[in-house]
Design a protein around this motif. Structure first.
Motif, PDB file in Angstrom:
ATOM      1  N   ARG B  88       0.826  -1.212   0.000  1.00 12.89           N
ATOM      2  CA  ARG B  88       0.000   0.000   0.000  1.00 12.89           C
ATOM      3  C   ARG B  88       0.862   1.265   0.000  1.00 12.89           C
ATOM      4  NH1 ARG B  88      -1.448   2.629   4.401  1.00 12.89           N
ATOM      5  NH2 ARG B  88      -1.247   0.871   5.830  1.00 12.89           N
ATOM      6  N   GLU B  89       1.864   1.280   0.875  1.00 10.83           N
ATOM      7  CA  GLU B  89       2.701   2.481   0.990  1.00 10.83           C
ATOM      8  C   GLU B  89       3.486   2.737  -0.295  1.00 10.83           C
ATOM      9  OE1 GLU B  89       2.768   4.809   3.201  1.00 10.83           O
ATOM     10  OE2 GLU B  89       1.578   3.896   4.793  1.00 10.83           O
ATOM     11  N   GLU B  92       1.038   4.285  -2.689  1.00  6.90           N
ATOM     12  CA  GLU B  92       0.650   5.645  -2.298  1.00  6.90           C
ATOM     13  C   GLU B  92       1.779   6.641  -2.496  1.00  6.90           C
ATOM     14  OE1 GLU B  92      -2.551   4.447   1.227  1.00  6.90           O
ATOM     15  OE2 GLU B  92      -0.847   5.736   1.719  1.00  6.90           O
ATOM     16  N   GLU B 137       0.013  16.443  -1.787  1.00  7.32           N
ATOM     17  CA  GLU B 137       1.128  15.533  -1.537  1.00  7.32           C
ATOM     18  C   GLU B 137       2.411  16.334  -1.521  1.00  7.32           C
ATOM     19  OE1 GLU B 137       0.997  12.566  -4.601  1.00  7.32           O
ATOM     20  OE2 GLU B 137      -1.142  12.306  -4.227  1.00  7.32           O
TER      21      GLU B 137
END
Lengths: 176, 176
Positions: B88-89, B92, B137
């Protein structure tokens, strides 16, 4: 990419760590919170004897709830020179004094929430002898070939971040 | 060598860290205090493409007061499987998905005062493309040859502990 602190609240001021919560403004103007541990910084050192043995210390770490094998290390006193601190910590933890000491790098241990930076050194030309452990010390010194220390990293027997960084930096430098 | 907790006081319960002060009894019967940061643990990964480039992320870290170059990483959610978290990281932070992921070790980041343990992974067979950075971000992805990342460690351009440990572990494994 920077963040601007708009308000700070100190939650705790302790012996080694302080905790402060900052309100920050992000680059896009939005607001967020940052939980920061303030730490005075530290030193750690890879101490190598003439036969390329490394001195490691074994101690119980309550945060890890286990006994860890680590390179010698210690917290900086306010204003203390990292090299002076490294020499002192090596003597206190192992009984050895380095004839040569050289800075090989440094690490932020967890830059997401703590200011702690560890200065890493290589100590050589060691003189002294392993300290006997007395009632008030809970650190055991272990001396083993650098290659074996690297093998212990690969096996997962050494799981302390600064120790892995320090030993690997020395291994690359020596071509081991 | 173990220490026994005789009393605990929780000072702070936050979003990521909790702080508790423990009174402990040492093996010799004496008493001391331990300031402990409780952290849910984390993952970090060395993501290598077929040309042996590594994906790094560049972000401002308020605790370091500077922009650091690090391997992708993130905090575990309660009960989360570290490998799931790592995948997931990576997505992302970089936009890439690994075809293969393998645990290569783990580190206690600062076992003197924090419980944080980071699981380290090697991610390969990457598919995807570098994310465009948008307003919310503040992470930039950088892709560079593994050898150059190692050179940056040696020059002191990469000073994040988990990144040095992860990259060096992969370098030894690949014989780089």
């Amino acid at each position: 990419m920077r963040e601007k602190i708009t308000h700070s609240e100190q939650i705790y001021q302790g012996r080694i760590v302080n905790l402060t919560i900052h309100d920050v403004q992000l680059p896009n103007g939005a607001f967020s919170k940052r939980e920061l541990v303030y730490h005075p910084g530290a030193v750690a050192l890879v101490a190598l004897d003439e036969a390329r043995n490394v001195l490691l210390v074994r101690q119980y770490r309550i945060a890890a709830d286990q006994i860890l094998l680590e390179i010698p290390a210690g917290t900086l006193k306010p204003g203390e020179d990292p090299e002076v601190c490294a020499i002192r910590e090596l003597q206190e933890e192992t009984g050895y004094k380095p004839g040569q000491i050289e800075r090989i790098g440094g690490i932020f241990v967890a830059p997401g929430y703590t200011t702690e930076f560890i200065h890493l050194f290589l100590a050589t030309d060691l003189t002294g002898s392993v300290l006997a452990m007395d009632d008030d010390e809970f650190i055991e010194t272990e001396r083993l070939p650098l290659e074996q220390a690297l093998a212990r990293i690969e096996r997962g027997d050494i799981i302390d971040g600064k120790s892995i960084a320090g030993l690997m930096l020395v291994a690359r430098r020596l071509g081991v």
